[in-house]
Design a protein around this motif. Structure first.
Motif, PDB file in Angstrom:
ATOM      1  N   LYS A 151      38.665 -27.905  -5.276  1.00 28.68           N
ATOM      2  CA  LYS A 151      39.225 -27.271  -6.479  1.00 28.68           C
ATOM      3  C   LYS A 151      38.535 -27.804  -7.737  1.00 28.68           C
ATOM      4  N   ALA A 152      38.515 -26.976  -8.782  1.00 27.56           N
ATOM      5  CA  ALA A 152      37.921 -27.412 -10.051  1.00 27.56           C
ATOM      6  C   ALA A 152      38.885 -28.331 -10.784  1.00 27.56           C
ATOM      7  N   GLU A 153      38.394 -29.511 -11.154  1.00 25.11           N
ATOM      8  CA  GLU A 153      39.216 -30.472 -11.898  1.00 25.11           C
ATOM      9  C   GLU A 153      39.307 -30.037 -13.350  1.00 25.11           C
ATOM     10  N   THR A 154      40.448 -30.318 -13.972  1.00 24.82           N
ATOM     11  CA  THR A 154      40.599 -29.945 -15.382  1.00 24.82           C
ATOM     12  C   THR A 154      40.924 -31.146 -16.261  1.00 24.82           C
ATOM     13  N   GLN A 155      40.957 -32.340 -15.676  1.00 23.53           N
ATOM     14  CA  GLN A 155      41.139 -33.559 -16.468  1.00 23.53           C
ATOM     15  C   GLN A 155      40.486 -34.747 -15.768  1.00 23.53           C
ATOM     16  N   GLY A 156      40.370 -35.865 -16.513  1.00 21.10           N
ATOM     17  CA  GLY A 156      39.759 -37.061 -15.939  1.00 21.10           C
ATOM     18  C   GLY A 156      38.550 -37.504 -16.735  1.00 21.10           C
TER      19      GLY A 156
END
Ligand SMILES: [Zn+2]
Length: 182
Positions: A151-156
């Motif tokens: 899945k595409a990460e959206t934070q970090g």
């Protein structure tokens, strides 16, 4: 993540070296891993001077034989600090050495990197290295970070150097579809 920019850097640097013109090549050093080589997908590589966040490009270059240096190359320039980008502009203006910076515009959250933000503001010229989306044939303008579940990460944390397999170049449409951040 590689949009072919390291290859472009190495080819241009090679043109100088081939003509016996001296260059300096830098790469930001983000941690202790001390990556000091720039390697392209097509197999060319060159040693680079590692530059951490306290490194002063202007002071370093001024101590060199500045008349002999015909160009400066920097890869992964997005990771530099704002004041380091300003140092590069002083090299161009005061030492009359062209500085060619290669990097990404935005991180995987679609936000400008600090270095890219400053560079976009003060650079003399901008050249876009075109590559296509990993999911369609549109021009890729964004980057996504894929986690272990695909899945595409959206934070970090922002991109790490050398993380080739975790990042993908995508068009804005697919960036929106996969991250919902735009
Ligand atoms: Zn796409």
């Amino acid at each position: 993540m590689n949009a072919g920019k390291s290859t472009a850097l190495l080819q241009t640097n090679h043109n100088f070296i081939e003509n016996n013109l001296k260059t300096l090549v830098f790469i930001p050093q983000l941690d202790d891993s001390s990556i000091s080589k720039i390697v392209s997908r097509i197999g060319i590589e060159v040693d680079a001077i590692p530059a951490n966040s306290n490194f002063n490009f202007y002071k370093y270059t001024k101590l060199e034989d500045t008349k002999e240096i015909k160009s400066i190359f920097i890869d992964e320039v997005q990771f530099l600090k704002k004041d380091q980008i300003d140092q590069l502009s002083k090299i161009a203006d005061n030492l009359n050495i062209p500085v060619m910076c290669y990097g990404l515009r935005t991180n995987f959250m679609g936000e400008l990197f600090e270095g890219s933000d400053r560079l976009l503001s003060i650079a003399d010229n901008l050249h876009e290295i075109k590559t296509i989306c990993s999911y369609c044939t549109r021009k890729a303008t964004m980057v996504i970070k894929i986690n272990s579940e695909g899945k595409a990460e959206t934070q970090g944390a922002e991109i790490k150097i050398g993380g080739n397999d975790l990042y993908k170049s995508v068009c804005r449409k697919h960036f929106r579809k996969l991250t919902k951040l735009v």
